[in-house]
Design an enzyme around this catalytic site. Structure first.
Site, PDB file in Angstrom:
ATOM      1  N   SER A 166       1.848   5.131  18.568  1.00 36.55           N
ATOM      2  CA  SER A 166       1.012   5.224  17.362  1.00 36.55           C
ATOM      3  C   SER A 166      -0.361   5.718  17.787  1.00 36.55           C
ATOM      4  O   SER A 166      -0.757   5.550  18.952  1.00 36.55           O
ATOM      5  CB  SER A 166       0.869   3.839  16.732  1.00 36.55           C
ATOM      6  OG  SER A 166      -0.161   3.831  15.767  1.00 36.55           O
ATOM      7  N   TYR A 179      -0.555  -5.373  17.477  1.00 31.27           N
ATOM      8  CA  TYR A 179       0.258  -4.149  17.351  1.00 31.27           C
ATOM      9  C   TYR A 179      -0.363  -3.039  18.199  1.00 31.27           C
ATOM     10  O   TYR A 179       0.330  -2.356  18.969  1.00 31.27           O
ATOM     11  CB  TYR A 179       0.302  -3.760  15.870  1.00 31.27           C
ATOM     12  CG  TYR A 179       0.968  -2.445  15.535  1.00 31.27           C
ATOM     13  CD1 TYR A 179       2.349  -2.287  15.641  1.00 31.27           C
ATOM     14  CD2 TYR A 179       0.216  -1.360  15.064  1.00 31.27           C
ATOM     15  CE1 TYR A 179       2.962  -1.084  15.289  1.00 31.27           C
ATOM     16  CE2 TYR A 179       0.818  -0.161  14.718  1.00 31.27           C
ATOM     17  CZ  TYR A 179       2.189  -0.021  14.832  1.00 31.27           C
ATOM     18  OH  TYR A 179       2.777   1.169  14.490  1.00 31.27           O
TER      19      TYR A 179
HETATM   20  N1  LIG Z   1       4.685   5.230   9.450  1.00 33.14           N
HETATM   21  C1  LIG Z   1       3.575   5.363  10.144  1.00 33.14           C
HETATM   22  O1  LIG Z   1       2.515   5.733   9.602  1.00 33.14           O
HETATM   23  C2  LIG Z   1       3.584   5.093  11.621  1.00 33.14           C
HETATM   24  C3  LIG Z   1       2.419   5.394  12.338  1.00 33.14           C
HETATM   25  C4  LIG Z   1       2.397   5.167  13.705  1.00 33.14           C
HETATM   26  C5  LIG Z   1       3.504   4.649  14.344  1.00 33.14           C
HETATM   27  N2  LIG Z   1       4.625   4.345  13.622  1.00 33.14           N
HETATM   28  C6  LIG Z   1       5.778   3.802  14.344  1.00 33.14           C
HETATM   29  O2  LIG Z   1       6.937   4.484  13.934  1.00 33.14           O
HETATM   30  C7  LIG Z   1       8.066   3.668  14.156  1.00 33.14           C
HETATM   31  C8  LIG Z   1       8.944   3.689  12.912  1.00 33.14           C
HETATM   32  O3  LIG Z   1       8.262   3.049  11.844  1.00 33.14           O
HETATM   33  P1  LIG Z   1       8.396   3.531  10.322  1.00 33.14           P
HETATM   34  O4  LIG Z   1       7.097   4.092   9.930  1.00 33.14           O
HETATM   35  O5  LIG Z   1       9.608   4.316  10.132  1.00 33.14           O
HETATM   36  O6  LIG Z   1       8.472   2.087   9.613  1.00 33.14           O
HETATM   37  P2  LIG Z   1       9.655   1.354   8.831  1.00 33.14           P
HETATM   38  O7  LIG Z   1      10.088   2.161   7.662  1.00 33.14           O
HETATM   39  O8  LIG Z   1       9.136  -0.029   8.583  1.00 33.14           O
HETATM   40  O9  LIG Z   1      10.853   1.320   9.875  1.00 33.14           O
HETATM   41  C9  LIG Z   1      10.837   0.431  10.968  1.00 33.14           C
HETATM   42  C10 LIG Z   1      12.228   0.403  11.592  1.00 33.14           C
HETATM   43  O10 LIG Z   1      12.209  -0.511  12.688  1.00 33.14           O
HETATM   44  C11 LIG Z   1      13.283  -1.437  12.531  1.00 33.14           C
HETATM   45  N3  LIG Z   1      12.937  -2.725  13.099  1.00 33.14           N
HETATM   46  C12 LIG Z   1      11.890  -3.529  12.777  1.00 33.14           C
HETATM   47  N4  LIG Z   1      11.954  -4.657  13.472  1.00 33.14           N
HETATM   48  C13 LIG Z   1      13.062  -4.583  14.258  1.00 33.14           C
HETATM   49  C14 LIG Z   1      13.669  -5.460  15.180  1.00 33.14           C
HETATM   50  N5  LIG Z   1      13.168  -6.664  15.438  1.00 33.14           N
HETATM   51  N6  LIG Z   1      14.782  -5.050  15.815  1.00 33.14           N
HETATM   52  C15 LIG Z   1      15.341  -3.839  15.549  1.00 33.14           C
HETATM   53  N7  LIG Z   1      14.798  -2.977  14.672  1.00 33.14           N
HETATM   54  C16 LIG Z   1      13.692  -3.344  14.030  1.00 33.14           C
HETATM   55  C17 LIG Z   1      13.502  -1.538  11.028  1.00 33.14           C
HETATM   56  O11 LIG Z   1      14.839  -1.916  10.709  1.00 33.14           O
HETATM   57  P3  LIG Z   1      15.351  -3.376  10.305  1.00 33.14           P
HETATM   58  O12 LIG Z   1      14.352  -3.967   9.390  1.00 33.14           O
HETATM   59  O13 LIG Z   1      16.681  -3.075   9.669  1.00 33.14           O
HETATM   60  O14 LIG Z   1      15.493  -4.106  11.585  1.00 33.14           O
HETATM   61  C18 LIG Z   1      13.286  -0.096  10.606  1.00 33.14           C
HETATM   62  O15 LIG Z   1      14.472   0.637  10.790  1.00 33.14           O
HETATM   63  C19 LIG Z   1       7.517   2.281  14.517  1.00 33.14           C
HETATM   64  O16 LIG Z   1       7.554   2.115  15.909  1.00 33.14           O
HETATM   65  C20 LIG Z   1       6.079   2.344  14.051  1.00 33.14           C
HETATM   66  O17 LIG Z   1       5.261   1.467  14.786  1.00 33.14           O
HETATM   67  C21 LIG Z   1       4.685   4.552  12.271  1.00 33.14           C
END
Ligand SMILES: NC(=O)c1ccc[n+]([C@@H]2O[C@H](COP(=O)([O-])OP(=O)(O)OC[C@H]3O[C@@H](n4cnc5c(N)ncnc54)[C@H](OP(=O)(O)O)[C@@H]3O)[C@@H](O)[C@H]2O)c1
Length: 289
Positions: A166, A179
């Protein structure tokens, strides 16, 4: 001592020396691609994008029902996909997970450590249990899964590992203390791994997203670990997950070491590096949601 050729060969020598040593991958067709966090957001979009490439997908997260929906969508695109539910908080089981996935697929060509959980709470309001949970999911999960997969890739003769960090893995930000710490930790770990694996057939790509329009703020942890449940105004203005996924795949194909993806918010990475006093003024005044 470095010897340079004379005359006309010089341009070719400079090109060879400066050109990235990574080889370019043209397609993921027939490659086994394991994505964590594939039930939602960036991971789901990545699954669909890899499916369009003809990859064989292993889809992991906790919610098996949602993963099944993503599997069906991948199959509708003509790809093979299997669901392998797991909870990254139980990362002590990573070696068993790898053995079980290998039993089903026979090899693992690409691992995308994408799953993660954000935070929307001040440091002092975040309980120790929540601190630990955020570290287990965001730091130890990808680290232990990667360590379990690496020997498999060595034996196969190569592979690719991506880790989604991130922009708050590059600077601190309010309401994100643990985080942000976990994501900073990923940079330390995976940069060190890149150095250790230099010249080897295993490639590591660090993906650094800014704001991507997903459920990340909705699913983020409050201090007591419960879900924040709110789509942040900033989050809603992020780039679409599909755009992020396409950029990630392009970076993987090019063997990029690190890629920053997002909109204007990514400028803060450069501001933090080159004008730290300005960065401090911005993060003290910007809305963190
Ligand atoms: N969206 C942004 O703006 C942004 C920015 C910077 C970084 N990121 C990073 O991008 C990645 C994806 O996030 P996203 O934006 O797509 O958010 P999201 O829609 O909340 O997706 C998060 C994913 O992680 C899974 N997850 C959460 N806790 C877990 C656990 N304990 N074990 C296994 N899987 C788990 C969730 O699935 P389940 O709930 O089914 O387990 C879901 O598939 C993350 O690492 C996040 O930190 C996102």
């Amino acid at each position: 001592m470095v010897c340079t050729p004379a005359g006309g060969d010089k341009a070719a020598w400079i090109f060879r020396t400066l050109a990235p040593k990574s080889h370019f991958i043209l397609t993921y067709s027939g490659k086994v691609v394991w994505i964590t966090g594939a039930s939602s957001g960036i991971g789901e979009a990545l699954a669909l994008a890899f499916a369009r490439e003809g990859a064989i997908l292993v889809l992991s997260a906790r919610n098996a029902g949602r993963l099944d929906g993503v599997r069906a969508a991948c199959e509708a695109l003509g790809a093979q996909a299997i669901v392998y539910p797991l909870d990254l908080a139980n990362n002590g089981e990573a070696e068993r997970w790898v053995r079980e996935v290998l039993d089903k697929t026979g090899r693992i060509d690409v691992l995308v450590n994408n799953a993660g959980r954000s935070q929307r709470a001040r440091a002092l309001e975040t309980t120790r249990e929540t601190d630990r949970e955020l570290m287990e999911i965001n730091f130890f999960g990808p680290v232990h899964l990667t360590k379990a997969v690496l020997p498999v890739m060595w034996e196969q003769g190569g592979g690719q590992i991506a880790v989604v960090t991130s922009i708050v893995g590059k600077f601190g930000f309010p309401l994100r203390s643990t985080y942000s710490a976990a994501k900073h930790g990923l940079h330390g770990f995976f940069e060190s791994l890149q150095a250790e694996l230099a010249g080897s057939p295993v490639r590591i790509t660090i993906v650094v997203p800014g704001r991507v329009r997903t459920q990340v703020s909705v699913n983020a942890a409050r201090g007591d670990g419960s879900a924040y449940g709110v789509m942040d105004a900033g989050q809603a203005q992020g780039i679409p997950a599909g755009v992020c996924a396409r950029k990630i795949i392009r970076a993987l194909k090019r063997g990029r070491k690190e890629i920053l993806i997002g909109g204007r918010e990514t400028w803060l990475v450069h501001i933090r590096r080159f004008v730290p006093a300005l960065y401090r003024r911005i993060v003290q005044n910007v809305s963190p949601t």
